[in-house]
Design a protein around this motif. Structure first.
Motif, PDB file in Angstrom:
ATOM      1  N   ILE A  65       0.842  -1.198   0.000  1.00  0.00           N
ATOM      2  CA  ILE A  65       0.000   0.000   0.000  1.00  0.00           C
ATOM      3  C   ILE A  65       0.878   1.249   0.000  1.00  0.00           C
ATOM      4  CG2 ILE A  65      -1.746   1.303   1.278  1.00  0.00           C
ATOM      5  CD1 ILE A  65      -2.791  -1.329   2.369  1.00  0.00           C
ATOM      6  N   LEU A  66       1.965   1.200   0.765  1.00  0.00           N
ATOM      7  CA  LEU A  66       2.891   2.324   0.790  1.00  0.00           C
ATOM      8  C   LEU A  66       3.471   2.586  -0.597  1.00  0.00           C
ATOM      9  CD1 LEU A  66       4.385   4.442   2.487  1.00  0.00           C
ATOM     10  CD2 LEU A  66       6.163   2.722   2.934  1.00  0.00           C
ATOM     11  N   GLY A  67       3.695   1.510  -1.367  1.00  0.00           N
ATOM     12  CA  GLY A  67       4.185   1.678  -2.733  1.00  0.00           C
ATOM     13  C   GLY A  67       3.231   2.486  -3.591  1.00  0.00           C
ATOM     14  N   GLY A  68       1.927   2.233  -3.426  1.00  0.00           N
ATOM     15  CA  GLY A  68       0.949   3.016  -4.168  1.00  0.00           C
ATOM     16  C   GLY A  68       0.943   4.472  -3.761  1.00  0.00           C
ATOM     17  N   ILE A  69       1.102   4.725  -2.462  1.00  0.00           N
ATOM     18  CA  ILE A  69       1.141   6.110  -1.985  1.00  0.00           C
ATOM     19  C   ILE A  69       2.377   6.826  -2.514  1.00  0.00           C
ATOM     20  CG2 ILE A  69       1.319   7.544   0.093  1.00  0.00           C
ATOM     21  CD1 ILE A  69      -0.331   5.461   1.570  1.00  0.00           C
ATOM     22  N   LEU A  70       3.508   6.114  -2.573  1.00  0.00           N
ATOM     23  CA  LEU A  70       4.743   6.722  -3.076  1.00  0.00           C
ATOM     24  C   LEU A  70       4.628   7.102  -4.547  1.00  0.00           C
ATOM     25  CD1 LEU A  70       7.469   4.460  -1.396  1.00  0.00           C
ATOM     26  CD2 LEU A  70       6.789   6.784  -0.751  1.00  0.00           C
ATOM     27  N   LEU A  71       3.804   6.346  -5.302  1.00  0.00           N
ATOM     28  CA  LEU A  71       3.605   6.659  -6.721  1.00  0.00           C
ATOM     29  C   LEU A  71       2.507   7.698  -6.933  1.00  0.00           C
ATOM     30  CD1 LEU A  71       3.821   3.102  -8.357  1.00  0.00           C
ATOM     31  CD2 LEU A  71       5.511   4.949  -8.502  1.00  0.00           C
ATOM     32  N   GLY A  72       1.805   8.049  -5.867  1.00  0.00           N
ATOM     33  CA  GLY A  72       0.681   8.966  -5.977  1.00  0.00           C
ATOM     34  C   GLY A  72       1.072  10.415  -5.845  1.00  0.00           C
ATOM     35  N   PRO A  73       0.084  11.306  -5.838  1.00  0.00           N
ATOM     36  CA  PRO A  73       0.342  12.746  -5.798  1.00  0.00           C
ATOM     37  C   PRO A  73       0.952  13.230  -4.493  1.00  0.00           C
ATOM     38  CG  PRO A  73      -2.015  12.288  -5.608  1.00  0.00           C
ATOM     39  CD  PRO A  73      -1.353  10.984  -5.942  1.00  0.00           C
ATOM     40  N   THR A  74       0.840  12.436  -3.419  1.00  0.00           N
ATOM     41  CA  THR A  74       1.420  12.862  -2.143  1.00  0.00           C
ATOM     42  C   THR A  74       2.921  13.065  -2.268  1.00  0.00           C
ATOM     43  OG1 THR A  74      -0.278  11.678  -0.898  1.00  0.00           O
ATOM     44  CG2 THR A  74       1.733  12.248   0.285  1.00  0.00           C
ATOM     45  N   VAL A  75       3.607  12.175  -2.972  1.00  0.00           N
ATOM     46  CA  VAL A  75       5.062  12.224  -3.109  1.00  0.00           C
ATOM     47  C   VAL A  75       5.482  12.807  -4.452  1.00  0.00           C
ATOM     48  CG1 VAL A  75       7.185  10.841  -3.143  1.00  0.00           C
ATOM     49  CG2 VAL A  75       5.356  10.277  -1.538  1.00  0.00           C
ATOM     50  N   LEU A  76       4.873  12.313  -5.527  1.00  0.00           N
ATOM     51  CA  LEU A  76       5.315  12.719  -6.866  1.00  0.00           C
ATOM     52  C   LEU A  76       4.602  13.953  -7.390  1.00  0.00           C
ATOM     53  CD1 LEU A  76       5.653   9.258  -8.668  1.00  0.00           C
ATOM     54  CD2 LEU A  76       7.418  10.617  -7.531  1.00  0.00           C
ATOM     55  N   GLY A  77       3.504  14.329  -6.769  1.00  0.00           N
ATOM     56  CA  GLY A  77       2.764  15.487  -7.261  1.00  0.00           C
ATOM     57  C   GLY A  77       2.252  15.242  -8.669  1.00  0.00           C
ATOM     58  N   PRO A  78       2.354  16.234  -9.555  1.00  0.00           N
ATOM     59  CA  PRO A  78       1.861  16.058 -10.931  1.00  0.00           C
ATOM     60  C   PRO A  78       2.623  14.992 -11.710  1.00  0.00           C
ATOM     61  CG  PRO A  78       3.079  18.123 -10.712  1.00  0.00           C
ATOM     62  CD  PRO A  78       2.880  17.598  -9.334  1.00  0.00           C
ATOM     63  N   TRP A  79       3.851  14.655 -11.265  1.00  0.00           N
ATOM     64  CA  TRP A  79       4.618  13.619 -11.953  1.00  0.00           C
ATOM     65  C   TRP A  79       3.974  12.239 -11.813  1.00  0.00           C
ATOM     66  CZ3 TRP A  79       8.444  14.504 -15.294  1.00  0.00           C
ATOM     67  CH2 TRP A  79       9.069  15.757 -15.258  1.00  0.00           C
ATOM     68  N   SER A  80       3.053  12.098 -10.865  1.00  0.00           N
ATOM     69  CA  SER A  80       2.367  10.823 -10.702  1.00  0.00           C
ATOM     70  C   SER A  80       1.645  10.404 -11.977  1.00  0.00           C
ATOM     71  CB  SER A  80       1.361  10.921  -9.544  1.00  0.00           C
ATOM     72  OG  SER A  80       0.572   9.760  -9.453  1.00  0.00           O
ATOM     73  N   HIS A  81       1.070  11.382 -12.676  1.00  0.00           N
ATOM     74  CA  HIS A  81       0.346  11.075 -13.911  1.00  0.00           C
ATOM     75  C   HIS A  81       1.306  10.799 -15.067  1.00  0.00           C
ATOM     76  CE1 HIS A  81      -3.667  12.055 -12.361  1.00  0.00           C
ATOM     77  NE2 HIS A  81      -3.045  12.966 -11.624  1.00  0.00           N
ATOM     78  N   THR A  82       2.559  11.160 -14.901  1.00  0.00           N
ATOM     79  CA  THR A  82       3.555  10.819 -15.922  1.00  0.00           C
ATOM     80  C   THR A  82       4.042   9.389 -15.739  1.00  0.00           C
ATOM     81  OG1 THR A  82       4.296  13.122 -16.004  1.00  0.00           O
ATOM     82  CG2 THR A  82       5.786  11.454 -16.918  1.00  0.00           C
ATOM     83  N   VAL A  83       4.277   9.005 -14.485  1.00  0.00           N
ATOM     84  CA  VAL A  83       4.734   7.647 -14.201  1.00  0.00           C
ATOM     85  C   VAL A  83       3.628   6.627 -14.489  1.00  0.00           C
ATOM     86  CG1 VAL A  83       5.610   6.108 -12.407  1.00  0.00           C
ATOM     87  CG2 VAL A  83       6.368   8.487 -12.488  1.00  0.00           C
ATOM     88  N   VAL A  84       2.419   6.940 -14.052  1.00  0.00           N
ATOM     89  CA  VAL A  84       1.264   6.070 -14.314  1.00  0.00           C
ATOM     90  C   VAL A  84       0.225   6.915 -15.051  1.00  0.00           C
ATOM     91  CG1 VAL A  84      -0.426   4.479 -13.331  1.00  0.00           C
ATOM     92  CG2 VAL A  84       1.750   4.849 -12.163  1.00  0.00           C
ATOM     93  N   PRO A  85       0.274   6.949 -16.393  1.00  0.00           N
ATOM     94  CA  PRO A  85      -0.644   7.799 -17.167  1.00  0.00           C
ATOM     95  C   PRO A  85      -2.107   7.454 -16.914  1.00  0.00           C
ATOM     96  CG  PRO A  85       1.146   6.977 -18.541  1.00  0.00           C
ATOM     97  CD  PRO A  85       1.219   6.237 -17.239  1.00  0.00           C
ATOM     98  N   ASP A  86      -2.970   8.437 -17.120  1.00  0.00           N
ATOM     99  CA  ASP A  86      -4.395   8.247 -16.865  1.00  0.00           C
ATOM    100  C   ASP A  86      -4.990   7.118 -17.707  1.00  0.00           C
ATOM    101  OD1 ASP A  86      -4.340  10.280 -15.049  1.00  0.00           O
ATOM    102  OD2 ASP A  86      -5.045  11.822 -16.448  1.00  0.00           O
ATOM    103  N   GLU A  87      -4.516   6.968 -18.959  1.00  0.00           N
ATOM    104  CA  GLU A  87      -5.098   5.935 -19.824  1.00  0.00           C
ATOM    105  C   GLU A  87      -4.646   4.529 -19.415  1.00  0.00           C
ATOM    106  OE1 GLU A  87      -1.460   7.609 -22.052  1.00  0.00           O
ATOM    107  OE2 GLU A  87      -3.116   8.341 -20.795  1.00  0.00           O
ATOM    108  N   ILE A  88      -3.615   4.438 -18.576  1.00  0.00           N
ATOM    109  CA  ILE A  88      -3.134   3.136 -18.124  1.00  0.00           C
ATOM    110  C   ILE A  88      -3.837   2.708 -16.835  1.00  0.00           C
ATOM    111  CG2 ILE A  88      -1.070   1.837 -17.418  1.00  0.00           C
ATOM    112  CD1 ILE A  88      -1.208   2.642 -20.361  1.00  0.00           C
ATOM    113  N   ARG A  89      -4.389   3.637 -16.105  1.00  0.00           N
ATOM    114  CA  ARG A  89      -4.987   3.315 -14.810  1.00  0.00           C
ATOM    115  C   ARG A  89      -6.218   2.414 -14.903  1.00  0.00           C
ATOM    116  NH1 ARG A  89      -3.722   8.440 -10.793  1.00  0.00           N
ATOM    117  NH2 ARG A  89      -1.604   8.809 -11.584  1.00  0.00           N
ATOM    118  N   PRO A  90      -7.114   2.583 -15.891  1.00  0.00           N
ATOM    119  CA  PRO A  90      -8.251   1.649 -15.990  1.00  0.00           C
ATOM    120  C   PRO A  90      -7.846   0.189 -16.180  1.00  0.00           C
ATOM    121  CG  PRO A  90      -8.718   3.639 -17.223  1.00  0.00           C
ATOM    122  CD  PRO A  90      -7.281   3.733 -16.817  1.00  0.00           C
TER     123      PRO A  90
END
Length: 422
Positions: free
Chosen positions: A39-64
């Motif tokens: 779960i911590l891994g997901g938080i580290l990839l999220g906006p809490t840590v990466l901010g707007p870069w989160s959508h670059t690492v995991v693009p919106d079209e890949i999330r579904p």
């Protein structure tokens, strides 16, 4: 999907699986369940840590598609939990587990519901369905993570003791109560959306599973377990999940119900660990997608909300369990141990919270605070168990009546010896 999207999906899957495996191993080495690191891994990839870069690492079209993969893992996990429930619920026997389970859930449910009423009255939240919001918050506060608890008990070699078996029984009964309550809330929300007749079809569907599907499985399943049997039953669990999803309930209920009605015959006795092992490969994507939605803004209001949620969750669960255990004539030491164990949350809490977020019952800020509460309460279980053991004179209880007797704890099993990691 385009070649670019496929490439990103594969790269993100590689990142998720390898990263969560690493963080899960680190969590295990620190005496925590692997789910904590995942779960911590997901938080580290999220906006809490990466901010707007989160959508670059995991693009919106890949999330579904990642969400879809994670949902399959959760459905299979719930199927395995249903398979395991029958045996686990019998451990501890008698009325005691049911009574303690009700007590351990009643107080946190009441306190959580009162918190929901206060939030609505203060106009801190504007839920589309206030009643659904209040009831959902009560249920979310009262959850105990049966699989995480099982893992902690196994690692500490407590699962075979009377206290361990009682804790498993209480958590199993509590899980069914929590899922039933969540189903009721979803039905209430569905009613307000104008589809009550679809939710009502769940009753004949359950009747069909018990009266038709279960006897059919008992006749048709082979004598020995096999990969083919696992494939058939997994397919049935996914199909039942699809039915309950279409009827207005979450797919987890269909998968769990199919596990409950699967006959306990030699062909299915050892399938649960295989199901857990397979779902274990897919679950990290669910954790990461859930963590991606956590955004911990360090504002005073967010921190205040988090403090109140943690206080309500811990006080409700610990006091409710301790009081119910004492009323069941357990010793103070054993009651304290049960209270600490029932405060364990994790995967079960995460599934409940994700369901509430998906239904619009809670917003992202409240969801984020609740996820952190689940992490904090789960992380505290191990140290508190050690503290209770030291205060009582040792570390592992072996009786649930009178004064607990303690024996030294043998070395924990390796993670590979148990399929239930989360």
């Amino acid at each position: 999907m385009t070649s670019h999207q496929i490439a990103f999906l594969l790269l993100d899957l590689a990142l998720v699986l390898s990263g969560c495996a690493l963080l899960g191993a680190l969590a295990t080495r620190m005496g925590q369940p692997a789910v904590m690191g995942e779960i911590l891994g997901g938080i580290l990839l999220g906006p809490t840590v990466l901010g707007p870069w989160s959508h670059t690492v995991v693009p919106d079209e890949i999330r579904p598609p990642l969400t879809g993969i994670g949902n399959v893992g959760v459905a299979l996990f719930m199927f395995g939990l249903g398979l395991e429930f029958h045996r686990s619920a019998l451990r501890g026997g008698g009325r005691r587990p049911a009574g303690i389970a009700i007590g351990s859930m009643l107080l946190p449910f009441v306190l959580g519901s009162l918190l929901g009423v206060v939030l609505v009255a203060m106009h801190y939240r504007h839920p589309p369905d206030p009643m659904g919001f209040v009831l959902f918050l009560g249920i979310a506060m009262s959850v105990t993570a049966f699989p995480v608890l099982s893992r902690i008990l196994t690692d500490r070699q407590i699962a075979g003791t009377e206290v361990g078996m009682l804790a498993m029984a209480v958590a199993a009964v509590g899980d069914v109560l929590a899922w039933s309550g969540l189903a009721g809330v979803i039905a209430l929300v569905g009613r307000s959306s104008g589809v009550p007749w679809l939710v009502a079809l769940v009753v004949p569907f359950v009747f069909f599973l018990v009266r038709v599907v279960q006897p059919t499985l008992r006749r048709l399943l082979p004598a020995g377990s096999s990969t083919t049997t696992l494939a058939y039953l997994s397919g049935g669990a996914l199909a039942c999940g699809a039915v309950t999803e279409l009827l207005g309930l979450h797919f987890i209920f269909g998968a769990f119900l199919f596990g409950l009605i699967t006959p306990r015959i030699p062909a299915t006795e050892r399938l649960a660990e295989k199901v857990f092992g397979f779902s274990r490969l897919l679950l990290p994507t669910y954790f990461v997608v859930a963590g991606l939605q956590v955004n911990l803004g360090l504002t005073s209001s967010a921190l205040g909300l988090l403090a109140v949620i943690v206080l309500v969750a811990v006080v409700g669960k610990v006091a409710g369990t301790y009081g119910a255990a004492r009323m069941s004539k357990l010793s103070p030491g054993t009651s304290a141990l049960l209270a600490v164990l029932m405060n364990t949350r994790g995967l079960t809490e995460l599934i409940v919270l994700t369901t509430g977020l998906r239904l619009g019952l809670i917003d992202q800020e409240l969801y984020s605070a609740m996820v952190v509460m689940a992490l904090l309460t789960t992380a505290a279980t191990g140290p508190l168990l050690t503290l209770c053991g030291r205060r009582l004179g040792a570390s592992t209880p072996t009786t649930v009546t009178g004064t607990p007797r303690f024996d030294p704890v043998p070395a924990p099993q390796h993670a590979e010896e148990k399929g239930l990691h989360t």
